[in-house]
Design an enzyme around this catalytic site. Structure first.
Site, PDB file in Angstrom:
ATOM      1  N   LYS A  69       1.378  -0.916   0.322  1.00 17.54           N
ATOM      2  CA  LYS A  69      -0.317   0.105   0.267  1.00 17.54           C
ATOM      3  C   LYS A  69       1.007   1.613  -0.245  1.00 17.54           C
ATOM      4  CE  LYS A  69      -3.657  -1.983   2.656  1.00 17.54           C
ATOM      5  NZ  LYS A  69      -4.970  -1.978   1.740  1.00 17.54           N
TER       6      LYS A  69
ATOM      7  N   ARG B 110     -10.485 -11.632   1.302  1.00 17.27           N
ATOM      8  CA  ARG B 110     -11.072 -11.624   0.517  1.00 17.27           C
ATOM      9  C   ARG B 110     -11.220 -13.362   0.756  1.00 17.27           C
ATOM     10  NH1 ARG B 110     -11.270  -9.267  -5.256  1.00 17.27           N
ATOM     11  NH2 ARG B 110     -10.777  -7.779  -3.320  1.00 17.27           N
TER      12      ARG B 110
END
Length: 491
Positions: free
Chosen positions: A269, A343
């Site tokens: 990130k 996920r």
């Protein structure tokens, strides 16, 4: 030396209901704004405004505060309670610093016509509006300890007390979820989260907590959790919470994303905003807090909570874009972005939970996609569902506790995009990010009645509003409790 960390869970105010005022305790009176030009009352030379959340101080008089509730809608009462408790807390600190010894209790004079719903919302504001989480070596500032709600109707006391008791558990769930998410990640690794859940939730009668370590996860084939956690020196955990009362009318499975810190992995990130990733386990925190509250309220609904906890870090053992990961149950995922780690861990837990516990419905909660934050902002959660009745239960549950939800579509014309070429499914198939993530997760729930709650926006706040203060919000914890309540006796 004093431990700079605040206690977890936070201790909330004691709230009681009475027809008698407590001698010496500062008093607040609630005033609604008139619908016409009616002149509002005056207290100690101060003319009330009635404006929503407007807290006016009456110097040297009684009441000490005049609190506006606007048009009297229940939501205004929540905001008024939060504004009052913040003002009263500031006054307590100021008086203490001046050398006085002020009361640690306040009381609120309720309007004669107050409804149970207004009392519920007022109590939420009082309990959560003054929440704070600060890591400091300084001595703790003085805090209010209790609030008395004073009604002129003696017959209303039992009903109001029942409302306050229920709200107390719901507010405690929100505060506990905030505590877990606010705890800095140099303290909060997967083992800390698991141990805290075991200590706090495990202390509630009828609620059991089981912690699965990395060896068990490897033996059982939790490939998604192990891949995500593989880059960290702190190994992953699976937290299982089980509440199974006699005569339970339904069985719900809650699954919460428990990423205790998210660097993005090798798909790292940007530095700006990465510090907020201590709250990337807000979904898991909501599940832990909600299951604890459900057990504390003794709801006749069986609830199982699963929180796959891991740190997504960068190292030589981190998983890579291009990897093929085998999940619990055997299905494989093509990895294309290691920052789509939520996920991956949810997929394992969903299959495991459905196969082992065979619930009537399953709900997962996660700070899953930035796309949802772009779509709905920071005060509304997005959700997807395979069953219309379950979707309506989720929406109404949120409405009942003041958490806003918006149902998003599972677009069938995108479903084929999730199918993989080298593996069974593609982790990030492209297209609308929130919808793509939901379609990926749907591949792991078979024919189950399933709802996916994406709280990437409302899980955190950068400003004060209503009962929310900057930091983690505890969003979704109350919705999960209210959802369980909706299954009581098939209601």
């Amino acid at each position: 030396m004093r431990n700079p960390l605040p206690p977890v869970p936070s201790k909330l105010l004691d709230v009681d209901v009475s027809t008698e005022f407590r001698r010496g305790a500062p008093t607040a009176v609630l005033v609604a704004a008139p619908e016409d030009d009616t002149e509002l009352p005056e207290f100690g030379g101060v003319r009330a405004t009635g404006k929503a959340s407007d807290v006016q101080t009456v110097p040297g008089g009684k009441p000490q505060w005049i609190v506006g509730v606007g048009d009297g809608e229940p939501a205004r009462y929540r905001a008024a309670g939060a504004a009052l408790i913040r003002a009263a807390g500031s006054a307590l600190v100021a008086e203490t610093e001046s050398g006085a010894k002020p009361s640690r209790s306040i009381q609120v004079e309720l309007p004669a016509e107050a409804t149970a719903e207004q009392i519920e919302e007022l109590t939420f504001g009082l309990l959560l509006g003054g929440y704070s989480y600060t890591v400091t070596a300084e001595d703790a500032k003085p805090e209010l300890r209790s609030v008395r709600l004073v009604t002129p109707h003696e017959r209303a006391v039992p009903a109001y007390t029942d409302v306050v008791t229920r709200v107390g558990e719901l507010a405690a769930a929100a505060a506990f979820a905030r505590d877990l998410a606010n705890t800095p990640s140099n303290v909060k690794d997967p083992a800390w989260l698991a141990n805290t859940a075991a200590k706090v939730a495990g202390a509630v009668a009828g609620l059991s907590v089981t912690i699965r370590d990395e060896n068990w996860l490897a033996e059982q084939g939790f490939g998604g959790v192990l891949a995500v956690g593989g880059g960290s020196a702190s190994p992953p955990r699976l937290i299982e919470l089980e509440y199974s009362p006699r005569g339970a009318s339904a069985h719900l499975l809650f699954v919460g994303k428990g990423i205790t810190f998210d660097t993005g992995g090798l798909s790292i990130k940007p530095a700006d905003g990465m510090h907020l990733m201590r709250t990337d386990m807000a979904g898991g925190g909501a599940v832990i807090a909600a299951v604890r509250a459900i057990a504390a309220l003794k709801l006749p609904v069986r609830v199982t909570g699963l929180v796959p906890a891991a740190e997504n870090h960068v190292s030589g053992s981190a998983y890579r874009p291009g990897d093929i990961v085998r999940h619990y149950g055997g299905k494989t995922s093509e990895v294309s972005n290691t920052d789509a780690e939520g996920r991956m861990v949810l997929a394992d837990a969903l299959v495991y939970g459905l196969k082992r516990f065979k619930p009537d419905a399953v709900v997962d909660v996660a700070t899953l996609t930035g796309a949802m934050k772009i779509s709905l902002g920071v005060r509304t959660g997005g959700f997807f569902a395979t069953d219309d009745a379950l979707a309506e239960r989720v929406r109404k549950a949120g409405e009942r506790v003041g958490e806003a939800w918006w149902r998003m579509p599972l677009l069938e014309d995108m479903a084929a995009d999730v199918h993989g070429e080298l593996g069974d499914v593609r982790q990030t198939p492209g297209g609308p990010g929130g919808i793509a993530a939901a379609l990926f997760l749907r591949e792991f729930v078979a024919e189950a009645k399933w709802a996916h709650l994406d709280i990437a926006g409302p899980a955190r706040a950068d400003k004060t509003y209503a009962d929310v203060v900057p930091g983690a919000t505890g969003f979704a914890a109350r919705t999960l409790v209210a959802l369980a309540e909706s299954f009581v006796a098939g209601s």
